[in-house]
Design a protein around this motif. Structure first.
Motif, mmCIF file in Angstrom:
data_model
loop_
_atom_site.group_PDB
_atom_site.id
_atom_site.type_symbol
_atom_site.label_atom_id
_atom_site.label_comp_id
_atom_site.label_asym_id
_atom_site.label_seq_id
_atom_site.Cartn_x
_atom_site.Cartn_y
_atom_site.Cartn_z
ATOM 1 N N LEU A 214 47.181 -30.172 -127.993
ATOM 2 C CA LEU A 214 47.512 -29.324 -127.152
ATOM 3 C C LEU A 214 46.377 -29.191 -126.517
ATOM 4 O O LEU A 214 45.169 -29.085 -126.127
ATOM 5 C CB LEU A 214 48.240 -27.786 -127.164
ATOM 6 C CG LEU A 214 49.599 -27.993 -127.962
ATOM 7 C CD1 LEU A 214 49.660 -26.493 -128.339
ATOM 8 C CD2 LEU A 214 50.647 -28.686 -127.980
ATOM 9 N N PHE B 155 46.179 -27.922 -121.863
ATOM 10 C CA PHE B 155 46.514 -27.409 -120.507
ATOM 11 C C PHE B 155 45.471 -26.985 -119.902
ATOM 12 O O PHE B 155 46.252 -26.876 -118.653
ATOM 13 C CB PHE B 155 47.542 -26.132 -120.977
ATOM 14 C CG PHE B 155 48.094 -26.260 -122.282
ATOM 15 C CD1 PHE B 155 49.963 -26.982 -122.429
ATOM 16 C CD2 PHE B 155 48.090 -25.842 -123.291
ATOM 17 C CE1 PHE B 155 50.681 -27.301 -123.149
ATOM 18 C CE2 PHE B 155 49.158 -25.853 -124.668
ATOM 19 C CZ PHE B 155 49.985 -26.822 -123.872
ATOM 20 N N ARG C 17 47.927 -22.675 -119.050
ATOM 21 C CA ARG C 17 48.311 -22.298 -120.002
ATOM 22 C C ARG C 17 49.622 -23.062 -121.059
ATOM 23 O O ARG C 17 50.492 -23.079 -119.941
ATOM 24 C CB ARG C 17 48.641 -20.291 -120.070
ATOM 25 C CG ARG C 17 49.469 -20.619 -119.479
ATOM 26 C CD ARG C 17 50.627 -18.717 -119.464
ATOM 27 N NE ARG C 17 51.482 -18.292 -118.549
ATOM 28 C CZ ARG C 17 52.671 -18.477 -118.334
ATOM 29 N NH1 ARG C 17 53.135 -18.940 -119.597
ATOM 30 N NH2 ARG C 17 53.518 -17.895 -117.585
ATOM 31 N N ALA C 18 50.085 -22.516 -121.786
ATOM 32 C CA ALA C 18 51.119 -23.154 -122.941
ATOM 33 C C ALA C 18 52.167 -22.233 -122.551
ATOM 34 O O ALA C 18 52.358 -21.090 -122.400
ATOM 35 C CB ALA C 18 50.989 -23.021 -124.511
ATOM 36 N N ASP D 3 54.588 -26.792 -122.688
ATOM 37 C CA ASP D 3 54.057 -28.032 -122.329
ATOM 38 C C ASP D 3 53.100 -26.768 -120.757
ATOM 39 O O ASP D 3 53.080 -25.342 -121.305
ATOM 40 C CB ASP D 3 54.664 -28.861 -121.375
ATOM 41 C CG ASP D 3 56.038 -28.104 -120.250
ATOM 42 O OD1 ASP D 3 56.091 -26.670 -120.168
ATOM 43 O OD2 ASP D 3 56.493 -29.304 -119.777
ATOM 44 N N ARG D 4 52.603 -27.604 -120.091
ATOM 45 C CA ARG D 4 52.164 -26.264 -119.418
ATOM 46 C C ARG D 4 52.413 -25.794 -118.322
ATOM 47 O O ARG D 4 53.054 -26.478 -117.319
ATOM 48 C CB ARG D 4 50.708 -27.428 -118.170
ATOM 49 C CG ARG D 4 49.207 -26.757 -117.504
ATOM 50 C CD ARG D 4 48.912 -27.736 -117.299
ATOM 51 N NE ARG D 4 47.643 -27.334 -116.533
ATOM 52 C CZ ARG D 4 47.158 -26.803 -115.180
ATOM 53 N NH1 ARG D 4 49.070 -26.650 -114.285
ATOM 54 N NH2 ARG D 4 46.112 -26.054 -114.229
ATOM 55 N N ILE D 5 52.116 -24.022 -117.593
ATOM 56 C CA ILE D 5 52.496 -23.478 -117.441
ATOM 57 C C ILE D 5 51.718 -23.608 -116.053
ATOM 58 O O ILE D 5 50.536 -23.283 -116.920
ATOM 59 C CB ILE D 5 53.303 -21.985 -118.022
ATOM 60 C CG1 ILE D 5 54.300 -22.553 -118.964
ATOM 61 C CG2 ILE D 5 53.576 -21.564 -116.620
ATOM 62 C CD1 ILE D 5 55.065 -23.297 -118.392
#
Lengths: 159, 159
Positions: B44, B46, B51-52, B139-141
């Motif tokens: 992972l 990001f 963040r996740a 995914d990426r926030i």
């Protein structure tokens, strides 16, 4: 003690975590309108020194009635369970009462639903009712033990 | 251009991302030996300021042959797709060649397999072959657009 597992709802589960599903309207559509995105539905919290990871769990099926002798919690991070199958699973949780699990509740998920336990939520072991027993788990990767177990004074049977 | 979708393997997919499944031996057993944990299987990433997050996608089924006119990539973060169903899905990827997608490859996942696209990997849209079309997506926030699309000069047909 015996409790009945009820269908999982976001409202009933709110004190314990998030229901991860495609209920309601998508937040947006992608792929030329052919895919709905229900955006950012879990309150992820991996605490200081932790990061998100994805692990795969493979559990034996645990059909009802399910007998619990202990519950556990992860003090340092949230933990999400995402079923890689079409079947529901059993989710047993309890409120915290001064560091001990209080009155338990049990839920059965619908197909296509996952859950995210908020950091520190007391819960029973992973309990697929049937199927392949495969789950993707999004939880904290870090150096702490991140596990507290509590042996119940009285066995709990979920039916 | 036409390419054939091959069964997904970790070795063939390694340049593009991670296969998330319960292959091989678990890293450890939990729940009194009744559940195996395949630990931390996704890379992972990001990026700064991200963040996740866990989102749910619901896509129309996209049976083969699958026709692609564009591919996309997410420059700021990895993206994992975890099927909330028992069926495989189509994964089309391409290597990067100086900012453009190079020769594409297509894979079909086995039941119970997810994938994690590494940050910046060119890929086609989410393509469940059958079933409920539900996926959990990690995914990426963040605040960036995190999307590049590339319209193919020649239509790509995956069969």
């Amino acid at each position: 003690m015996r409790i009945k597992a009820e269908p999982l709802t976001a409202a009933a589960f709110a004190p314990f975590g998030d229901v991860l599903d495609a209920s309601g309207q998508p937040d947006r559509f992608i792929n030329e309108g052919r895919c709905g995105r229900y955006h950012d539905r879990a309150h992820l919290d991996f605490g200081p020194g932790g990061r998100a990871g994805i692990s795969i769990f493979r559990s034996e099926p645990r059909p009802l009635p399910h007998v619990l002798e202990l519950v556990e919690r992860h003090p340092d991070g949230s933990q999400a369970f995402l079923p890689l199958d079409r079947y529901g699973f059993l989710v047993t949780v309890a409120r915290d009462e001064n560091g001990r699990p209080g009155g338990p509740l049990a839920f059965v998920t619908a197909p296509g639903q996952g859950v995210n336990f908020h950091r520190g939520t007391w819960h029973g072991v992973l309990a697929p009712l049937r199927g392949n027993g495969l789950f993707a788990v999004v939880d904290r990767i870090g150096d702490t033990r991140n596990l507290e177990e509590f042996r119940l004074e009285r066995t709990l049977t979920v039916y």
